[in-house]
Structure formats: C-alpha cells, structure tokens
Design a protein around this motif. Structure first.
Motif, mmCIF file in Angstrom:
data_model
loop_
_atom_site.group_PDB
_atom_site.id
_atom_site.type_symbol
_atom_site.label_atom_id
_atom_site.label_comp_id
_atom_site.label_asym_id
_atom_site.label_seq_id
_atom_site.Cartn_x
_atom_site.Cartn_y
_atom_site.Cartn_z
ATOM 1 N N LEU A 3 0.852 -1.188 0.000
ATOM 2 C CA LEU A 3 0.000 0.000 0.000
ATOM 3 C C LEU A 3 0.884 1.233 0.000
ATOM 4 N N ILE A 4 0.515 2.224 -0.780
ATOM 5 C CA ILE A 4 1.260 3.483 -0.773
ATOM 6 C C ILE A 4 0.298 4.631 -0.484
ATOM 7 N N GLU A 5 0.839 5.686 0.100
ATOM 8 C CA GLU A 5 0.084 6.915 0.325
ATOM 9 C C GLU A 5 0.773 8.000 -0.486
ATOM 10 N N GLN A 6 0.247 8.251 -1.672
ATOM 11 C CA GLN A 6 0.885 9.229 -2.551
ATOM 12 C C GLN A 6 0.908 10.621 -1.922
ATOM 13 N N ALA A 7 -0.069 10.937 -1.085
ATOM 14 C CA ALA A 7 -0.111 12.261 -0.455
ATOM 15 C C ALA A 7 1.070 12.469 0.498
ATOM 16 N N ARG A 8 1.622 11.372 1.026
ATOM 17 C CA ARG A 8 2.759 11.480 1.951
ATOM 18 C C ARG A 8 4.095 11.470 1.215
ATOM 19 N N CYS A 9 4.134 10.925 0.006
ATOM 20 C CA CYS A 9 5.378 10.744 -0.736
ATOM 21 C C CYS A 9 6.046 12.094 -1.002
ATOM 22 N N CYS A 10 7.367 12.138 -0.790
ATOM 23 C CA CYS A 10 8.128 13.362 -1.040
ATOM 24 C C CYS A 10 8.978 13.241 -2.311
ATOM 25 N N GLY A 11 8.858 12.124 -3.017
ATOM 26 C CA GLY A 11 9.546 11.966 -4.292
ATOM 27 C C GLY A 11 11.027 11.697 -4.192
ATOM 28 N N ALA A 12 11.476 11.146 -3.087
ATOM 29 C CA ALA A 12 12.906 10.875 -2.902
ATOM 30 C C ALA A 12 13.407 9.766 -3.831
ATOM 31 N N GLY A 13 12.544 8.844 -4.205
ATOM 32 C CA GLY A 13 12.919 7.778 -5.134
ATOM 33 C C GLY A 13 13.663 6.616 -4.518
ATOM 34 N N ALA B 101 12.445 -1.084 0.787
ATOM 35 C CA ALA B 101 11.811 0.164 0.337
ATOM 36 C C ALA B 101 11.070 0.847 1.483
ATOM 37 N N ILE B 102 10.373 0.060 2.281
ATOM 38 C CA ILE B 102 9.672 0.613 3.448
ATOM 39 C C ILE B 102 10.681 1.232 4.412
ATOM 40 N N LYS B 103 11.764 0.542 4.625
ATOM 41 C CA LYS B 103 12.784 1.000 5.575
ATOM 42 C C LYS B 103 13.420 2.327 5.154
ATOM 43 N N VAL B 104 13.660 2.501 3.861
ATOM 44 C CA VAL B 104 14.381 3.692 3.405
ATOM 45 C C VAL B 104 13.469 4.844 2.983
ATOM 46 N N CYS B 105 12.169 4.640 2.972
ATOM 47 C CA CYS B 105 11.251 5.717 2.580
ATOM 48 C C CYS B 105 11.261 6.812 3.653
ATOM 49 N N PRO B 106 11.718 8.011 3.318
ATOM 50 C CA PRO B 106 11.801 9.070 4.329
ATOM 51 C C PRO B 106 10.432 9.613 4.746
ATOM 52 N N ALA B 107 9.405 9.380 3.945
ATOM 53 C CA ALA B 107 8.074 9.913 4.241
ATOM 54 C C ALA B 107 7.152 8.874 4.882
ATOM 55 N N LEU B 108 7.654 7.648 5.059
ATOM 56 C CA LEU B 108 6.833 6.558 5.614
ATOM 57 C C LEU B 108 5.536 6.395 4.819
ATOM 58 N N ALA B 109 5.668 6.408 3.507
ATOM 59 C CA ALA B 109 4.506 6.369 2.618
ATOM 60 C C ALA B 109 4.164 4.973 2.126
ATOM 61 N N ILE B 110 4.925 3.960 2.572
ATOM 62 C CA ILE B 110 4.714 2.598 2.078
ATOM 63 C C ILE B 110 4.390 1.681 3.258
ATOM 64 N N ARG B 111 3.381 0.834 3.068
ATOM 65 C CA ARG B 111 3.027 -0.168 4.074
ATOM 66 C C ARG B 111 2.898 -1.526 3.397
ATOM 67 N N LEU B 112 2.984 -2.573 4.208
ATOM 68 C CA LEU B 112 2.863 -3.939 3.721
ATOM 69 C C LEU B 112 1.823 -4.663 4.558
ATOM 70 N N GLU B 113 0.887 -5.330 3.887
ATOM 71 C CA GLU B 113 -0.096 -6.171 4.561
ATOM 72 C C GLU B 113 0.113 -7.607 4.109
ATOM 73 N N ASP B 114 -0.008 -8.518 5.036
ATOM 74 C CA ASP B 114 0.109 -9.943 4.681
ATOM 75 C C ASP B 114 -1.248 -10.573 4.542
#
Length: 64
Positions: free
Chosen positions: A4-14, A51-64
């Motif tokens: 899951l991603i939250e585009q509103a939180r993303c800062c575009g760091a890549g 990717a979750i670990k390095v995302c500076p905006a905490l915009a990525i989540r993982l569900e199992d």
C-alpha cells in the motif's frame, strides 16, 4: 502480500524505486511514487521491506 502506498505522503525521494524497481516507479512530472505491483510475488518481500525502511516519508506499508 499486499503493498500500500500513500501518494499524499510521498516526497519523491525515489528510494523505493532504487530498492524495488519492479514494484515502484515515479511520476515523471513530480517524482511521486507509482505502485507497479500491488501484490508482488513473495520473492520480492525483502526488496519491499527495504523500500519501506528507506522511505523518508513513511509512505509505504505492507499487509500480509
């Protein structure tokens, strides 16, 4: 696994694209994350977790 991603939180760091280029991409106009695979194969779990670990905006989540 579901990504899951939250585009509103993303800062575009890549950083997510560098960690998991098969799962994430960025919009050309502003660098905001694009999710390429909502349900990636289990073999991609380590890359998604990185990717979750390095995302500076905490915009990525993982569900199992």
């Amino acid at each position: 696994m579901r990504v899951l991603i939250e585009q509103a939180r993303c800062c575009g760091a890549g950083q997510c694209v560098l960690a998991a280029p098969d799962i994430f991409d960025q919009r050309e106009e502003d660098g905001i994350v694009i999710l390429l695979q909502e349900n990636p194969p289990e073999e991609s779990r380590a890359d998604v977790l990185q990717a979750i670990k390095v995302c500076p905006a905490l915009a990525i989540r993982l569900e199992d």
